[in-house]
Design a protein around this motif. Structure first.
Motif, PDB file in Angstrom:
ATOM      1  N   HIS A  35      34.668  27.306  16.075  1.00 32.26           N
ATOM      2  CA  HIS A  35      35.685  27.869  15.185  1.00 32.26           C
ATOM      3  C   HIS A  35      36.478  28.924  15.953  1.00 32.26           C
ATOM      4  O   HIS A  35      36.108  29.318  17.062  1.00 32.26           O
ATOM      5  CB  HIS A  35      35.036  28.537  13.967  1.00 32.26           C
ATOM      6  N   CYS A  81      40.796  30.913  10.951  1.00 35.26           N
ATOM      7  CA  CYS A  81      40.200  30.099  12.008  1.00 35.26           C
ATOM      8  C   CYS A  81      41.368  29.438  12.746  1.00 35.26           C
ATOM      9  O   CYS A  81      42.194  28.785  12.128  1.00 35.26           O
ATOM     10  CB  CYS A  81      39.286  29.041  11.403  1.00 35.26           C
ATOM     11  N   GLU A 122      40.901  27.481  15.563  1.00 37.52           N
ATOM     12  CA  GLU A 122      40.435  26.351  16.373  1.00 37.52           C
ATOM     13  C   GLU A 122      40.203  25.206  15.394  1.00 37.52           C
ATOM     14  O   GLU A 122      39.457  25.376  14.429  1.00 37.52           O
ATOM     15  CB  GLU A 122      39.106  26.682  17.069  1.00 37.52           C
ATOM     16  N   CYS A 154      38.634  22.693  13.341  1.00 33.22           N
ATOM     17  CA  CYS A 154      37.193  22.508  13.155  1.00 33.22           C
ATOM     18  C   CYS A 154      36.855  21.365  12.215  1.00 33.22           C
ATOM     19  O   CYS A 154      35.683  21.118  11.941  1.00 33.22           O
ATOM     20  CB  CYS A 154      36.574  23.814  12.672  1.00 33.22           C
ATOM     21  N   HIS A 168      40.175  22.360   7.934  1.00 32.02           N
ATOM     22  CA  HIS A 168      40.380  23.525   8.806  1.00 32.02           C
ATOM     23  C   HIS A 168      41.449  24.475   8.276  1.00 32.02           C
ATOM     24  O   HIS A 168      41.288  25.698   8.327  1.00 32.02           O
ATOM     25  CB  HIS A 168      40.738  23.038  10.215  1.00 32.02           C
ATOM     26  N   MET A 216      40.457  27.362   6.038  1.00 36.26           N
ATOM     27  CA  MET A 216      39.472  28.330   6.529  1.00 36.26           C
ATOM     28  C   MET A 216      40.154  29.669   6.810  1.00 36.26           C
ATOM     29  O   MET A 216      40.592  29.943   7.923  1.00 36.26           O
ATOM     30  CB  MET A 216      38.774  27.787   7.772  1.00 36.26           C
TER      31      MET A 216
HETATM   32 CU   LIG Z   1      38.570  26.022  11.620  1.00 35.01          CU
END
Ligand SMILES: [Cu+2]
Length: 155
Positions: free
Chosen positions: A102, A137, A139, A141, A145, A148
């Motif tokens: 993450h 977040c 990245e 994931c 995502h 997040m």
């Molecule tokens: Cu994420």
């Protein structure tokens, strides 16, 4: 070996740019203390919920007046979901992941680190402005995502 005049100029230019870059990075590291987010502390991802202090994620005040915030990232949320931080607090974030890679980013603060399962990422920030900060977040994931995200309220 003969070098054409223009080749020599471009070669000199390239080496000069490289020297400036290395001097800037070295100065930032030695004078300003810039370091990459630490990945020196490991943790068993299967035992995060029973490993102190990650068994009680949240904000912890230290004796010297600064704060530590323990965060657990997992698909697709952060724990804690909302954090209240006193104005002016210097907070060191310790973040780990239960499952996949993450990101942990608070835009406009410089807080930005990758969170890898099995490791504890560390990053610090002093909150000098009141308001509600977004924690995201950054990245990819998984399928949710984009949901997040979390908030940190400074008051
Ligand atoms: Cu994420």
């Amino acid at each position: 070996m003969h070098l054409h005049r223009l080749e020599r100029i471009w070669l000199t230019f390239g080496v000069a740019i490289l020297a400036i870059f290395l001097a800037t990075v070295t100065t930032a590291a030695l004078v300003d203390g810039f370091v990459p987010p630490s990945h020196v502390q490991s943790i068993d991802p299967a035992k995060v919920s029973v490993t102190p202090p990650f068994d009680k994620p949240g904000l912890h005040k230290l004796a010297n007046g600064s704060y530590e915030a323990y965060y657990v990232a997992h698909i697709f949320a952060f724990d804690p979901h909302h954090l209240v931080v006193p104005l002016g607090a210097h907070v060191t974030f310790y973040v780990t992941s239960l499952d996949v890679v993450h990101g942990f980013s608070i835009p406009e603060t410089g807080v930005n680190t990758m969170v890898t399962p099995g490791w504890v990422s560390t990053v610090s920030h002093t909150f000098r402005t009141r308001g509600t900060y977004l924690l995201v977040c950054n990245e990819y994931c998984g399928i949710e995502h984009q949901t997040m995200a979390d908030t940190i309220e400074v008051r």
